[in-house]
Design a protein around this motif. Structure first.
Motif: not given
Length: 810
Positions: A64-73, A89-93, A97-99, A105-114
């Motif tokens: 676990e760790r915190d995902l930085p909050a927003g701030g991207s343009a 299993e990957i979870l956010l709060d 997000l996915g299993r 393999r590599s993996y990519r998840f959309d976390v826009t605004g999260l």
């Protein structure tokens, strides 16, 4: 432009079935290394502590760790994992997000605004494997662990040289990627050579946020630029670089590398870029039938090669610990030993960019197995989709590397199906054939048509022949180690020997570190625990007994003789096969390296120390090699003028001809020269010249041997080949006598009698010390200086004690 935020720091690890104690976690890393750093488990590489940590691979673990909050343009933010080991299993709060279920393999998840608490919860790979087994049914394998049911490094589950340490963790980097409008999702570089020009065709896939406005892509390589426009999500840009410098394997030329840069533009400017290095060369695999069977010859830039190879396993049981410097150091060792081909074995991983970058720079050809080894692999879902996804990703990822010259479907699985009882046990169930003869060649043909593919190793090219037929394709020679004497390597001439080898213990200092406090013996508890091969020590003993009288209870003598027997065995094979070029077109020794301290077939042990075999490879894989072989029928030791012909083979893999005068001497073991001659020898570039030994020089009985000497035109040490017609135990050696003196940065030994296979075990002088050569045979009056590095306090008495040689039986 796309921006990247690494997510390396701030991770914690906890075990939800335990106390809940949070531990600092390293990313990249794994559970075992984090528990080690916290002092919560013993080092599984030491003693028998491997068994004390077996529970780790059977539990659930959470990072676990915190995902930085927003701030991207930017319009979009993706969470990208380059590697997760393995079932997670990957979870956010708390929101999924996915299993995932594939280490490769590599993996990519959309976390826009999260933002919030990022959790990666790893299930036991054992649990996943057993669930898949329950769904698809049993499949046979060479080992009892269920590695064929999960897309994970198979040797995590143990091997006949490796520990059972079933890992879990974020084993490759993780990051946030922020982007707008579009990003480069994939670049597939087809690099070829035509009419002296380098051709680069870049097939580009992009991902867009919204809309379909035209995009431009600009590429450059070697001072040439090209630009293309496309409307959708895919396009191609092609460049032609005139008068390109060719990339060659080491020993054949230089390794020029070219930067390939690609930039993606929208109407307002650059939005993403991609950069890699590549090299220009052609590669073919000649499997044409001929009078000897079916060949297997690599051809680079039109040059036919005898491949001087080694098999590569993961360099650590915990791959996340292998640094760029460590890859470089190990591969530099390979190159310094004369190696020009490294086979990445199918029970491991697709290696990191650091590995392939080093091979590109060092001129080491790479044979890449797909990760399948020694088992019947189910072809049903969920595995089939994972196999295709990982293959497509990794083929494209590795395409820029000029060192990569061959894709191989698997390790030993066709052989296992035919000979190891799999076929009746399967009763028609899938076992991987559809991967090796269907899916994987299709993926390679569609994605990377510039490189050859072979369905397996060993593989004879057709089910009409035995998969391991030495006359056709690749051959694995394991009957010798398992059941026979190493002299039997000389009984046939395979077209390409992709695996063979002989075991030996690691260096003395490595054993001392790995087995603290133990009184070392061939059968002491720790030594036996660090011997993973079935009846491994029994095979070592039987192999020794064919050649030496081994004193009971003398560990130091046993250690020296087993290491020497490994040298002798590998030399018997390579010398024979190289002397039969071009019928035999390669030898790939099992194995270069180890992943922990263990008795194994390696040339470099688990602590990175070079065993005597390593130094012998420098001789065996040199451009010029002198060896003695027997041709024809009968028995060369039966007497002069009858029996088989004794022949000196001058193997010349250099680009220049080799013209020399051989000095042949029939010599008695007491040092007398009984007869001699000086025939001329001429070997053209990349050829083998044969000179028959005159009948009066053929040694008779155990008291005589043949010495063949020649000068190295490159200015190196003189080349020597020895032929003893009897086993060491039957040779009436004199008691070895020699003088020892300290020399600047080394030890000088002067022989007063025949001294056979003198070896300085430098690590007995100092654990950090290493010698610059392996066993050397001295005739009476000859002298050798053995260089020693890392010896802090030179001492003559210690030097004498660290010298070993063959002694008379009894």
């Amino acid at each position: 432009m796309r921006q990247v935020t690494p997510l390396t720091d701030g991770w914690i690890l906890h075990h939800p079935e335990g106390t809940g104690q949070a531990l600092p976690a390293s990313v990249p890393g794994c559970v075992h290394t984090d528990l080690l750093a916290a002092g919560l488990i013993p080092d599984p590489f030491l003693g028998r502590d491997e068994t004390e940590v077996a529970w780790v691979g059977r539990r659930t673990w959470t990072y676990e760790r915190d995902l930085p909050a927003g701030g991207s343009a930017h319009e979009r933010t993706d969470l990208v994992f380059d590697g997760l080991d393995t079932v997670a299993e990957i979870l956010l709060d708390g929101r999924p997000l996915g299993r995932v279920r594939n280490m490769h393999r590599s993996y990519r998840f959309d976390v826009t605004g999260l933002s919030g608490r990022l959790t990666v919860r790893f299930a036991s790979a054992y649990d996943e494997a057993e669930a898949v087994r329950g769904a698809v049914g049993d499949r046979p394998g060479a080992y009892p662990e269920p590695y064929q049911y999960v897309r994970k490094m198979a040797c995590s589950f143990g091997w006949d040289w490796g520990p059972t340490l079933v890992t879990a963790g974020i084993w490759r980097p993780v990051r946030l990627e922020h982007w707008s409008t579009a990003r480069i999702a994939r670049v597939r570089p087809l690099v070829t050579v035509a009419d002296g020009a380098g051709v680069v065709e870049l097939a580009v896939d992009v991902e867009r946020t919204e809309g379909g406005a035209p995009l431009d892509v600009e590429a450059s390589v070697g001072g040439v630029r090209a630009r293309a426009r496309f409307e959708g999500t895919a396009g191609t840009v092609r460049l032609r670089v005139p008068d390109v410098r060719l990339w060659w394997p080491r020993g054949y030329g230089e390794q020029p590398l070219y930067e390939v840069e690609l930039t993606l533009f929208d109407g307002e400017g650059a939005v993403d870029s991609w950069r890699r290095r590549t090299g220009f060369r052609t590669v073919e695999l000649d499997t044409s039938p001929d009078a000897h069977g079916t060949g297997f010859t690599l051809v680079v830039n039109g040059e036919r090669l005898f491949a001087r190879g080694v098999n590569w396993i993961p360099d650590d049981a915990f791959p996340s610990r292998i640094t760029r410097d460590r890859y470089r150091r190990r591969l530099e060792q390979a190159a310094a030993a004369g190696v020009d081909l490294v086979r990445v074995w199918g029970g491991g991983i697709y290696e990191s960019e650091d590995f392939y970058d080093a091979c590109d720079e060092l001129g080491l050809l790479v044979w890449q197995d797909f990760p399948f080894a020694c088992a019947a692999y189910p072809e049903e879902q969920p595995l089939r989709g994972e196999v295709e996804a990982e293959a497509r990703e990794n083929v494209v990822r590795l395409m820029p590397h000029p060192s990569l010259v061959l894709w191989n479907g698997n390790n030993e699985n066709q052989w296992g199906f035919r000979d190891w009882g799999w076929e009746p046990a399967l009763a028609g169930d899938s076992w991987g054939e559809g991967y090796y003869l269907g899916l994987l060649p299709r993926v390679v043909a569609e994605s990377d048509p510039t490189r050859p593919y072979t369905a397996g190793s060993p593989w004879s090219g057709s089910w009409l022949r035995h998969p391991n037929d030495p006359a056709h394709g690749t051959h694995h020679s394991w009957e010798v180690w398992n059941r026979r004497d190493y002299a039997d390597y000389r009984l046939d001439v395979p077209r390409f020997v992709a695996e063979f080898g002989w075991q030996a213990p690691p260096a003395y200092a490595t054993l001392r570190r790995a087995l603290p406090g133990e009184e070392l013996a061939a059968d002491s508890p720790g030594v036996l625990h660090h011997q993973k091969a079935a009846d491994g020590n029994g095979k070592l003993e039987r192999g020794l007994a064919r050649h030496f009288a081994v004193p009971e209870g003398d560990f130091d003598r046993w250690h020296y003789l087993t290491q020497l027997n490994q040298v002798r065995a590998v030399a018997a094979g390579i010398e024979h096969w190289r002397s039969h070029w071009p019928v035999c077109a390669g030898s790939v020794v099992w194995q270069l390296n180890d992943c922990w301290p263990v008795t194994s077939w390696s040339a470099i042990d688990g602590d990175g120390r070079e065993k005597p075999l390593y130094h012998e490879l420098r001789r065996l894989y040199a451009d010029r090699l002198l060896t003695v072989r027997t041709d024809g029928d009968g028995d060369a030791s039966a007497g002069r003028g009858g029996g088989r012909r004794l022949v000196v083979a001058a193997v010349n893999q250099a680009a220049e001809e080799w013209r020399t005068v051989l000095r042949l001497r029939r010599t008695a073991v007491d040092g007398r020269v009984l007869a001699e001659a000086e025939p001329r020898c001429a070997a053209d570039a990349r050829t083998v010249a044969l000179v028959e030994v005159p009948a009066e020089l053929v040694p008779v009985g155990p008291e005589e041997f043949l010495v063949a000497d020649a000068q190295d035109p490159a200015g190196g040490e003189p080349l020597r080949a020895l032929h003893f017609p009897a086993a060491d135990r039957d040779i009436p050696y004199p008691r070895p006598e020699f003088e020892v003196a300290l020399a600047p940065e080394g030890v000088t030994v002067t022989a007063r009698t025949l001294v056979r296979d003198l070896l300085l075990q430098a690590d007995r002088l100092d654990p950090e010390a290493s010698a610059d050569r392996g066993p050397v045979t001295l005739l009476p009056g000859e002298r050798v200086t053995i260089g020693v590095r890392g010896w802090q306090t030179p001492d003559l008495k210690a030097a004498r004690a660290a010298l070993y040689c063959v002694e008379p039986a009894g």
